[in-house]
Enzyme design. Structure first.
Site, PDB file in Angstrom:
ATOM      1  N   ARG A 109       1.131  12.166  -9.167  1.00  0.00           N
ATOM      2  CA  ARG A 109       1.619  10.819  -8.828  1.00  0.00           C
ATOM      3  C   ARG A 109       3.076  10.630  -9.220  1.00  0.00           C
ATOM      4  O   ARG A 109       3.781   9.811  -8.646  1.00  0.00           O
ATOM      5  CB  ARG A 109       0.786   9.749  -9.564  1.00  0.00           C
ATOM      6  N   GLU A 154       0.834  -1.209   0.000  1.00  0.00           N
ATOM      7  CA  GLU A 154       0.000   0.000   0.000  1.00  0.00           C
ATOM      8  C   GLU A 154       0.866   1.256   0.000  1.00  0.00           C
ATOM      9  O   GLU A 154       2.000   1.238   0.501  1.00  0.00           O
ATOM     10  CB  GLU A 154      -0.870   0.018   1.265  1.00  0.00           C
ATOM     11  N   ASP A 155       0.310   2.336  -0.511  1.00  0.00           N
ATOM     12  CA  ASP A 155       1.009   3.616  -0.466  1.00  0.00           C
ATOM     13  C   ASP A 155       0.880   4.258   0.909  1.00  0.00           C
ATOM     14  O   ASP A 155       1.856   4.717   1.497  1.00  0.00           O
ATOM     15  CB  ASP A 155       0.465   4.568  -1.554  1.00  0.00           C
ATOM     16  N   PHE A 184      -3.034  16.037   4.070  1.00  0.00           N
ATOM     17  CA  PHE A 184      -3.095  15.426   2.746  1.00  0.00           C
ATOM     18  C   PHE A 184      -1.772  15.609   2.018  1.00  0.00           C
ATOM     19  O   PHE A 184      -1.269  16.722   1.911  1.00  0.00           O
ATOM     20  CB  PHE A 184      -4.243  16.048   1.941  1.00  0.00           C
ATOM     21  N   LYS A 222      -0.627   7.269   8.578  1.00  0.00           N
ATOM     22  CA  LYS A 222      -1.143   8.444   9.307  1.00  0.00           C
ATOM     23  C   LYS A 222      -1.929   7.930  10.503  1.00  0.00           C
ATOM     24  O   LYS A 222      -3.155   7.812  10.443  1.00  0.00           O
ATOM     25  CB  LYS A 222      -2.133   9.217   8.416  1.00  0.00           C
ATOM     26  N   ASP A 239      -4.559   5.550   6.029  1.00  0.00           N
ATOM     27  CA  ASP A 239      -5.145   6.777   6.572  1.00  0.00           C
ATOM     28  C   ASP A 239      -6.202   6.356   7.602  1.00  0.00           C
ATOM     29  O   ASP A 239      -5.868   6.053   8.748  1.00  0.00           O
ATOM     30  CB  ASP A 239      -5.718   7.553   5.378  1.00  0.00           C
TER      31      ASP A 239
HETATM   32  P1  IMP Z   1      -7.847   4.837   4.000  1.00  0.00           P
HETATM   33  O1  IMP Z   1      -8.882   3.862   3.516  1.00  0.00           O
HETATM   34  O2  IMP Z   1      -8.482   6.063   4.603  1.00  0.00           O
HETATM   35  O3  IMP Z   1      -6.827   4.226   4.910  1.00  0.00           O
HETATM   36  O4  IMP Z   1      -7.111   5.421   2.747  1.00  0.00           O
HETATM   37  C1  IMP Z   1      -6.331   4.650   1.925  1.00  0.00           C
HETATM   38  C2  IMP Z   1      -6.243   5.242   0.548  1.00  0.00           C
HETATM   39  O5  IMP Z   1      -6.670   6.613   0.496  1.00  0.00           O
HETATM   40  C3  IMP Z   1      -4.818   5.258   0.100  1.00  0.00           C
HETATM   41  O6  IMP Z   1      -4.469   4.060  -0.525  1.00  0.00           O
HETATM   42  C4  IMP Z   1      -4.770   6.462  -0.821  1.00  0.00           C
HETATM   43  O7  IMP Z   1      -5.127   6.072  -2.126  1.00  0.00           O
HETATM   44  C5  IMP Z   1      -5.803   7.403  -0.272  1.00  0.00           C
HETATM   45  N1  IMP Z   1      -5.193   8.431   0.601  1.00  0.00           N
HETATM   46  C6  IMP Z   1      -5.240   8.511   1.950  1.00  0.00           C
HETATM   47  N2  IMP Z   1      -4.565   9.577   2.405  1.00  0.00           N
HETATM   48  C7  IMP Z   1      -4.069  10.190   1.298  1.00  0.00           C
HETATM   49  C8  IMP Z   1      -3.243  11.364   1.106  1.00  0.00           C
HETATM   50  O8  IMP Z   1      -2.813  12.068   2.044  1.00  0.00           O
HETATM   51  N3  IMP Z   1      -2.940  11.669  -0.186  1.00  0.00           N
HETATM   52  C9  IMP Z   1      -3.362  10.933  -1.254  1.00  0.00           C
HETATM   53  N4  IMP Z   1      -4.123   9.852  -1.108  1.00  0.00           N
HETATM   54  C10 IMP Z   1      -4.469   9.468   0.154  1.00  0.00           C
END
Ligand code: IMP
Length: 200
Positions: A182, A116-117, A169, A148, A120
């Site tokens: 990207r 994963e990148d 963000f 995060k 969040d």
């Molecule tokens: P989560 O489901 O909230 O944990 O978010 C996961 C996905 O949301 C990541 O794989 C990203 O694609 C996107 N994401 C979350 N935070 C960011 C950010 O700060 N910048 C860009 N994409 C984000």
């Protein structure tokens, strides 16, 4: 300098790729720090999976740069597959995770590493882990470049992670805002002007 035959000297391409994009307010993590961290993560994975053949599952689209740099440093006999999920619109999570592209191969009995990148809220990985576990892999671990922890809604702890960052963000190194940025080789925070007129 005269450029003959249209070939750009390596030093010039390097300088161009590291110039900071005008929409970036500040660089949070430099290209050098990202690459050094990935080398460390790869060394851990090489040690932990010695003698095994893990399947790396890249989560599109954000993980592509991380996945490719990580793979290059793995000395294991590994393979790769992809999934695409979506929960974000612009810079906001909708809270609803949708599966857009599924794996090509069965993962039953295999050692899986989800790449994963960023984690969040944890909703995406929570959904993915639940989904993948129903397919009976031998093991399932997560590697995430960014984390995060302050934004977490679902308890998810990646086995391997790169950097913990504050709850703001970020873009670059695979991460986008409305599909832009990207390709930046570093991770940065956008100027407020970059959001203007672009809110989803
Ligand atoms: P989560 O489901 O909230 O944990 O978010 C996961 C996905 O949301 C990541 O794989 C990203 O694609 C996107 N994401 C979350 N935070 C960011 C950010 O700060 N910048 C860009 N994409 C984000």
């Amino acid at each position: 300098m005269t450029i003959r035959g249209g070939i750009i000297p390596y030093s010039m391409t390097t300088q161009n790729s590291t110039a900071v994009h005008p929409d970036i307010e500040r660089v949070l993590i430099s290209e050098e720090d990202i690459q050094a961290k990935i080398a460390g993560i790869a060394a851990e994975i090489n040690r932990d999976y010695e003698g095994r053949s893990p399947v790396l599952i890249g989560i599109l689209k954000g993980s592509v740069l991380f996945l490719s740099d990580l793979m290059k440093r793995l000395s294991l006999d590994c393979s790769v597959d992809f999934m695409c999920v979506s929960s974000y619109e612009g810079d906001k999570s909708t809270g609803v995770v949708r599966l857009i592209l599924d794996l090509r191969e069965s993962i039953e009995g295999k050692d899986i590493i989800v790449v994963e990148d960023i984690i969040d809220t944890g909703l995406t990985l929570g959904y993915l882990k639940q989904n993948l576990l129903t397919r009976k892999p031998r093991s399932l671990e997560v590697v995430s470049l960014l984390d995060k922890p302050d934004a977490r809604k679902v308890r998810i702890e990646p086995k391997y992670h790169g950097f913990q960052i504050p709850n703001e963000f970020v873009v670059g190194y695979g991460l986008d805002f409305n599909e832009r940025y990207r390709n930046l080789p570093y991770i940065g925070v956008l100027k407020p002007s970059a959001y203007e007129g672009q809110e989803a």
